[in-house]
Design a protein around this motif. Sequence first.
Motif, PDB file in Angstrom:
ATOM      1  N   ALA A 270       0.844  -1.200   0.000  1.00  0.00           N
ATOM      2  CA  ALA A 270       0.000   0.000   0.000  1.00  0.00           C
ATOM      3  C   ALA A 270       0.873   1.242   0.000  1.00  0.00           C
ATOM      4  O   ALA A 270       1.898   1.285   0.680  1.00  0.00           O
ATOM      5  CB  ALA A 270      -0.908   0.005   1.216  1.00  0.00           C
ATOM      6  N   PRO A 271       0.490   2.265  -0.746  1.00  0.00           N
ATOM      7  CA  PRO A 271       1.234   3.528  -0.681  1.00  0.00           C
ATOM      8  C   PRO A 271       1.012   4.190   0.675  1.00  0.00           C
ATOM      9  O   PRO A 271       0.052   3.869   1.380  1.00  0.00           O
ATOM     10  CB  PRO A 271       0.626   4.357  -1.812  1.00  0.00           C
ATOM     11  CG  PRO A 271      -0.746   3.793  -1.986  1.00  0.00           C
ATOM     12  CD  PRO A 271      -0.651   2.337  -1.668  1.00  0.00           C
ATOM     13  N   PRO A 272       1.891   5.124   1.056  1.00  0.00           N
ATOM     14  CA  PRO A 272       1.674   5.842   2.314  1.00  0.00           C
ATOM     15  C   PRO A 272       0.435   6.729   2.225  1.00  0.00           C
ATOM     16  O   PRO A 272       0.124   7.276   1.164  1.00  0.00           O
ATOM     17  CB  PRO A 272       2.945   6.670   2.478  1.00  0.00           C
ATOM     18  CG  PRO A 272       3.498   6.808   1.091  1.00  0.00           C
ATOM     19  CD  PRO A 272       3.133   5.544   0.376  1.00  0.00           C
ATOM     20  N   LEU A 273      -0.255   6.845   3.336  1.00  0.00           N
ATOM     21  CA  LEU A 273      -1.390   7.760   3.383  1.00  0.00           C
ATOM     22  C   LEU A 273      -0.900   9.195   3.256  1.00  0.00           C
ATOM     23  O   LEU A 273       0.190   9.530   3.727  1.00  0.00           O
ATOM     24  CB  LEU A 273      -2.159   7.589   4.691  1.00  0.00           C
ATOM     25  CG  LEU A 273      -3.103   6.393   4.789  1.00  0.00           C
ATOM     26  CD1 LEU A 273      -3.514   6.162   6.233  1.00  0.00           C
ATOM     27  CD2 LEU A 273      -4.331   6.614   3.922  1.00  0.00           C
ATOM     28  N   PRO A 274      -1.685  10.052   2.628  1.00  0.00           N
ATOM     29  CA  PRO A 274      -1.282  11.459   2.537  1.00  0.00           C
ATOM     30  C   PRO A 274      -1.294  12.099   3.917  1.00  0.00           C
ATOM     31  O   PRO A 274      -1.991  11.647   4.826  1.00  0.00           O
ATOM     32  CB  PRO A 274      -2.344  12.076   1.619  1.00  0.00           C
ATOM     33  CG  PRO A 274      -3.535  11.186   1.769  1.00  0.00           C
ATOM     34  CD  PRO A 274      -2.987   9.801   1.978  1.00  0.00           C
ATOM     35  N   GLY A 275      -0.546  13.167   4.055  1.00  0.00           N
ATOM     36  CA  GLY A 275      -0.458  13.842   5.345  1.00  0.00           C
ATOM     37  C   GLY A 275      -1.613  14.769   5.603  1.00  0.00           C
ATOM     38  O   GLY A 275      -1.421  15.926   6.007  1.00  0.00           O
ATOM     39  N   LEU A 276      -2.807  14.278   5.366  1.00  0.00           N
ATOM     40  CA  LEU A 276      -4.016  15.061   5.616  1.00  0.00           C
ATOM     41  C   LEU A 276      -5.160  14.103   5.869  1.00  0.00           C
ATOM     42  O   LEU A 276      -5.051  12.896   5.647  1.00  0.00           O
ATOM     43  CB  LEU A 276      -4.324  15.990   4.426  1.00  0.00           C
ATOM     44  CG  LEU A 276      -4.326  15.377   3.019  1.00  0.00           C
ATOM     45  CD1 LEU A 276      -5.650  14.683   2.702  1.00  0.00           C
ATOM     46  CD2 LEU A 276      -4.063  16.448   1.966  1.00  0.00           C
ATOM     47  N   HIS A 277      -6.270  14.635   6.350  1.00  0.00           N
ATOM     48  CA  HIS A 277      -7.446  13.832   6.657  1.00  0.00           C
ATOM     49  C   HIS A 277      -8.278  13.676   5.389  1.00  0.00           C
ATOM     50  O   HIS A 277      -8.729  14.661   4.802  1.00  0.00           O
ATOM     51  CB  HIS A 277      -8.268  14.493   7.760  1.00  0.00           C
ATOM     52  CG  HIS A 277      -9.272  13.585   8.387  1.00  0.00           C
ATOM     53  ND1 HIS A 277     -10.548  13.436   7.892  1.00  0.00           N
ATOM     54  CD2 HIS A 277      -9.189  12.756   9.469  1.00  0.00           C
ATOM     55  CE1 HIS A 277     -11.213  12.573   8.639  1.00  0.00           C
ATOM     56  NE2 HIS A 277     -10.409  12.148   9.608  1.00  0.00           N
ATOM     57  N   LEU A 278      -8.455  12.439   4.944  1.00  0.00           N
ATOM     58  CA  LEU A 278      -9.210  12.173   3.718  1.00  0.00           C
ATOM     59  C   LEU A 278     -10.676  12.547   3.906  1.00  0.00           C
ATOM     60  O   LEU A 278     -11.286  12.216   4.922  1.00  0.00           O
ATOM     61  CB  LEU A 278      -9.094  10.702   3.324  1.00  0.00           C
ATOM     62  CG  LEU A 278      -7.687  10.201   3.010  1.00  0.00           C
ATOM     63  CD1 LEU A 278      -7.683   8.683   2.859  1.00  0.00           C
ATOM     64  CD2 LEU A 278      -7.162  10.851   1.736  1.00  0.00           C
ATOM     65  N   LYS A 279     -11.232  13.209   2.901  1.00  0.00           N
ATOM     66  CA  LYS A 279     -12.622  13.654   2.963  1.00  0.00           C
ATOM     67  C   LYS A 279     -13.387  13.160   1.742  1.00  0.00           C
ATOM     68  O   LYS A 279     -12.797  12.846   0.712  1.00  0.00           O
ATOM     69  CB  LYS A 279     -12.683  15.186   3.030  1.00  0.00           C
ATOM     70  CG  LYS A 279     -12.067  15.765   4.290  1.00  0.00           C
ATOM     71  CD  LYS A 279     -12.184  17.285   4.293  1.00  0.00           C
ATOM     72  CE  LYS A 279     -11.586  17.874   5.558  1.00  0.00           C
ATOM     73  NZ  LYS A 279     -11.680  19.361   5.567  1.00  0.00           N
TER      74      LYS A 279
END
Length: 290
Positions: A270-279
């Motif tokens: 899996a790629p890393p999650l972005p440094g923000l809250h997914l909306k």
Amino acid sequence: MTVHRTLPQRDLPTVGAWCFLDNFGSGSPTLPEGNDIDPHPHIGLQTVTWPLNGRIRHRDSIGSDVEIEPGQLNLMTSGRGIAHSEYRVPGHISGAGLQLWIALPDESRFIAPHFEQHRELPVFELPGLNGSVLIGTLGGVTSPATAYTPIVGADLRIAAGNSVALPLNPEFEHALLVIEGELVADGVTTGPGQLLYLGSDRKTLPLSSFQGAQLLLIGGEPFGEDLVMWWNFVARSHEEIEAARDDWENHDVERFADIAGHTPEQRIPAPPLPGLHLKPRKRRCGVPHD
């Protein structure tokens, strides 16, 4: 592999419950190998695989191992979690086709994963037009594929020099993708790779083509639930995405079992999650047209 992604778009995240549409592969005999997709996970969706040429082998974590060719439909329902791979079958040209996702509604998105293949699909016909109903109902012709929301998907061909009035469900919103040729839909000329959004409240759609065309029609009741889409997951919140990613990366076989014939090393990380809250993705305008 060449991939043309027409859904989601910035202004149009869904058409009915359809939330993803890729036209993939070149189908070139000069690419005899490749187009293999190693094991990867899904949650919260159905994958619809519709090959246009070549032959594809599907394997998944619930034991399915089948080959598919043009005219046949693979429908995989991920529910709470499934993993699968898709490989080109040796001896066949590199595959080209359509890969679509259908978002599962809230009451169905945690069901047990399952898989179905349909080698024969019902045919919809009008004078000068015919095609296969992949899922849902078109003009009274209903596919045997399992659907969890009111929906339609059909691969249609219009003969050269013909004009037809395609019947539509006015309660659905619709869009069409030209696969080959050139098409005039309600006065709008559309070529290959373009997604034409048609909106709702249509009982018929005028279609014509000078040279003949192949098109994909998708539609369904407007999907009212907010979707958070990231990588191969369709969820409702950042936290659900994060949990699914952790389960995949931690090799949780209760949720994402191993696939027979594959080694753990073949699993796509899996790629890393972005440094923000997914909306959730929101529509930015009322009726986008392309």
